[in-house]
Write a protein that holds these residues in place. Structure first.
Motif, PDB file in Angstrom:
ATOM      1  N   SER A 164       0.348   2.304 -12.731  1.00 29.43           N
ATOM      2  CA  SER A 164      -0.565   3.454 -12.664  1.00 29.43           C
ATOM      3  C   SER A 164       0.187   4.734 -12.344  1.00 29.43           C
ATOM      4  O   SER A 164      -0.163   5.812 -12.834  1.00 29.43           O
ATOM      5  CB  SER A 164      -1.656   3.200 -11.618  1.00 29.43           C
ATOM      6  N   VAL A 165       1.228   4.639 -11.513  1.00 27.94           N
ATOM      7  CA  VAL A 165       2.032   5.826 -11.189  1.00 27.94           C
ATOM      8  C   VAL A 165       2.871   6.235 -12.399  1.00 27.94           C
ATOM      9  O   VAL A 165       2.955   7.420 -12.742  1.00 27.94           O
ATOM     10  CB  VAL A 165       2.942   5.560  -9.975  1.00 27.94           C
TER      11      VAL A 165
ATOM     12  N   GLU B 227       0.813  -1.218   0.000  1.00 27.17           N
ATOM     13  CA  GLU B 227       0.000   0.000   0.000  1.00 27.17           C
ATOM     14  C   GLU B 227       0.847   1.268   0.000  1.00 27.17           C
ATOM     15  O   GLU B 227       0.368   2.355  -0.340  1.00 27.17           O
ATOM     16  CB  GLU B 227      -0.949   0.004   1.200  1.00 27.17           C
ATOM     17  N   LEU B 228       2.122   1.153   0.388  1.00 30.58           N
ATOM     18  CA  LEU B 228       3.004   2.319   0.430  1.00 30.58           C
ATOM     19  C   LEU B 228       3.784   2.535  -0.868  1.00 30.58           C
ATOM     20  O   LEU B 228       4.348   3.604  -1.088  1.00 30.58           O
ATOM     21  CB  LEU B 228       4.006   2.177   1.590  1.00 30.58           C
ATOM     22  N   VAL B 229       3.824   1.503  -1.716  1.00 32.40           N
ATOM     23  CA  VAL B 229       4.666   1.568  -2.913  1.00 32.40           C
ATOM     24  C   VAL B 229       4.290   2.725  -3.846  1.00 32.40           C
ATOM     25  O   VAL B 229       5.181   3.440  -4.328  1.00 32.40           O
ATOM     26  CB  VAL B 229       4.651   0.215  -3.658  1.00 32.40           C
ATOM     27  N   PRO B 230       3.004   2.950  -4.159  1.00 31.08           N
ATOM     28  CA  PRO B 230       2.690   4.094  -5.025  1.00 31.08           C
ATOM     29  C   PRO B 230       3.187   5.420  -4.456  1.00 31.08           C
ATOM     30  O   PRO B 230       3.737   6.248  -5.209  1.00 31.08           O
ATOM     31  CB  PRO B 230       1.158   4.053  -5.112  1.00 31.08           C
ATOM     32  N   ASP B 231       3.023   5.634  -3.151  1.00 36.29           N
ATOM     33  CA  ASP B 231       3.516   6.873  -2.538  1.00 36.29           C
ATOM     34  C   ASP B 231       5.039   6.940  -2.588  1.00 36.29           C
ATOM     35  O   ASP B 231       5.613   8.022  -2.802  1.00 36.29           O
ATOM     36  CB  ASP B 231       3.052   6.973  -1.082  1.00 36.29           C
ATOM     37  N   LEU B 232       5.689   5.812  -2.376  1.00 33.11           N
ATOM     38  CA  LEU B 232       7.147   5.771  -2.439  1.00 33.11           C
ATOM     39  C   LEU B 232       7.633   6.190  -3.821  1.00 33.11           C
ATOM     40  O   LEU B 232       8.547   7.016  -3.952  1.00 33.11           O
ATOM     41  CB  LEU B 232       7.626   4.357  -2.087  1.00 33.11           C
TER      42      LEU B 232
END
Length: 549
Positions: A254-255, A221-226
């Protein structure tokens, strides 16, 4: 008296040419220099202590295991020529971008490419782009799969590799560590790394941050923000570059596809290079296998064996690497071990099997499947089709599997892009044939949630084929081709016999065959074959009777 006083005064008066005061002055200067040096060393020791206090993971490129780091010189020439141009700020040519993202399925050699990039940049003396820090995520390896240590580890490496940044990192770290070592990812980003970069002068040398296997981070769940945070740093600091490699998982793609970063991100897909770079795996096998003791003589006598291995590898580097390692460990009786590797069921495949199971469990966790029987059945239907059919469009899969919608198929393919791909003809196919073999082998696929029972699967698909060959479906297919343009109706029409021949005898299949013989379907099918496909053999009445018996 006056003469005595003059003589006494002269004793305390140093002539201009006397060297003693000069010696004192030099000694004082030396003492001052030594004091400054001591202070500098004390400060450096204090700075090192603070840098050493930054929490970190042993995730740099020098710590990568042999399977991930193995690289054969002379391969991937086109890609490294492109990266050379990129490191000089000349790629893409129309508008250079400072974020290079490499995606590719399991076993295509991403980690070896990333590792080799780090090695080359670290060794280069004249490269305009310098390696600042690297982080290789590894699933199941504690700190190497944690997002919490990601930014502190990069910061710690930067303090050692880019000395111009060190004082600013020390200053930021001193304040950061007051709040504890184990802080959340965003605190590590903002309070440590970004704070140091903001304080540093803007005229830094071009510096690269390398990240491999971001898909293997357990904090999904943190990977997109990372990833967004990394790209935001690139946008904020014009001297900063990043190189990221990952499997093509939806939350990462998606990022990369976000319009917010389109002007700074170049995305390279390894799947698009399989045909062009398949010769790299070919070359690797030709140059390594004959050098293994006893195998050179064996291949001189049986050159076709090497050709079969190259064909079996199908351009997938990890399969080739695992096969070479296995053969190197089993040097006696080359013919036996070679045949075992080619058969697909040898111990040589165990590392690949572990990778496949890891990917399946990551995409569809066992606890989620147990909690949702319907999701479990949808996945089972999809895997069954992929394992036992040679490829079909998502629409075709959904047409013949009642449990699945087209959206379901695309969703599952998205989650399993590490091992699947949609080819140029639109068919969903495994990246390597070993994935299908893994699914149907109970010994290799040790988890019943993902295992496909071969004979039961063929029985299910045989029933689907027979049901699909209804008079109504044939009529619709002939009269409304646009509606069925994406559905390969002939897949089931042509393959029902194959499934029947390999199927387990089930009550459902027995009922379907009974109805198939009783109604118009069999007669219609044989008439169409004989009338419109006279060259097709195997459709005589006697043959069909034997088959159905």
């Amino acid at each position: 008296m006056k003469e005595d006083m003059a003589r006494a005064i002269s004793l305390f008066t140093w002539p201009a040419h006397n060297i003693f005061p000069q010696q004192i002055q030099r000694q004082l200067q030396e003492a001052q220099r030594q004091l400054q040096e001591n202070q500098r060393q004390l400060q450096e020791a204090e700075d090192r202590k603070i840098v050493d206090s930054i929490p970190w993971a042993d995730a740099g490129y020098r710590s990568v295991d042999e399977l991930k780091s193995g690289f054969m010189q002379g391969t991937r020439k086109e890609l490294f020529a492109e990266l050379e141009s990129w490191s000089h700020g000349r790629f893409p040519e129309d508008k250079p971008k400072r974020a290079y993202c490499l995606s590719g399925g399991a076993g295509l050699g991403k980690s070896s490419i990333v590792h080799q990039l780090c090695v080359r940049l670290d060794a280069a003396e004249q490269s305009p782009l310098r390696l600042g820090a690297s982080f290789f995520f590894v699933r199941g390896r504690g700190d190497l799969e944690s997002a919490r240590l990601f930014f502190p580890t990069l910061t710690r490496q930067l303090a050692r590799s880019r000395l111009a940044l060190c004082p600013y990192i020390v200053s930021a770290a001193r304040e950061y560590l007051v709040h504890g070592e184990q802080q959340q990812m965003q605190h590590a980003l903002q309070g440590l790394l970004r704070k140091a970069l903001i304080a540093a002068p803007a005229d830094q040398l071009p510096t690269l941050l390398v990240v491999d296997g971001i898909d293997e981070c357990k904090d999904r769940e943190l990977v997109p923000d990372l990833l967004r945070s990394l790209l935001s740093l690139v946008r904020e600091f014009p001297w900063l570059y990043i190189f990221v490699a990952s499997r093509p998982e939806p939350h990462i793609l998606s990022v990369l596809a976000s319009p917010d970063f389109a002007d700074i991100v170049h995305h390279m897909r390894l799947e698009d290079t399989l045909e062009d770079w398949g010769s790299d795996v070919d070359r690797y096998l030709r140059e390594t296998v004959p050098k293994i003791p006893l195998y050179g003589d064996f291949l001189d006598k049986h050159p076709d064996s090497l050709e079969r291995l190259i064909k079996r590898a199908a351009g997938v580097f990890i399969f080739a690497r695992i096969a070479v390692n296995f053969l190197d460990m089993h040097r006696n009786h080359p013919e036996e071990w070679f045949e075992l590797v080619l058969s697909g069921g040898s111990p040589a495949t165990s590392p690949l099997d572990a990778l496949y199971l890891q990917i399946l469990r990551s995409a569809f966790p066992p606890e989620d499947l147990r909690a949702s029987p319907r999701q479990r059945e949808r996945l089972r239907s999809f895997l069954r089709f992929i394992a036992l059919e040679s490829g079909a469009t998502p629409e075709t899969v959904a047409f013949y599997e009642p449990e699945l919608s087209v959206d379901d198929v695309f969703y599952i393919v998205d989650r399993l892009r590490s091992v699947l791909m949609i080819g140029k003809d639109g068919d969903v196919v495994p990246l390597h044939a070993s994935f299908s073999e893994f699914l149907v082998d109970e010994d290799r696929c040790g988890d019943a949630l993902y295992h496909v029972d071969k004979s039961e699967g063929h029985a299910h698909l045989a029933c689907a084929c027979l049901a699909a060959m209804s008079f109504e479906n044939r009529t619709y297919y002939l009269q409304k081709p646009d509606k069925y343009a994406r559905i390969n109706f002939n897949v089931m029409v042509d393959r029902w016999r194959k499934h029947v021949e390999q199927a387990k005898c089930t009550a459902e299949l027995e009922e379907q065959l009974f109805q198939f013989v009783q109604d118009i379907r069999l007669a219609l099918h044989m008439w169409i074959i004989i009338e419109f496909k006279p060259g097709v053999t195997g459709y005589s009445i006697q043959y069909m009777w034997d088959c159905l018996q």
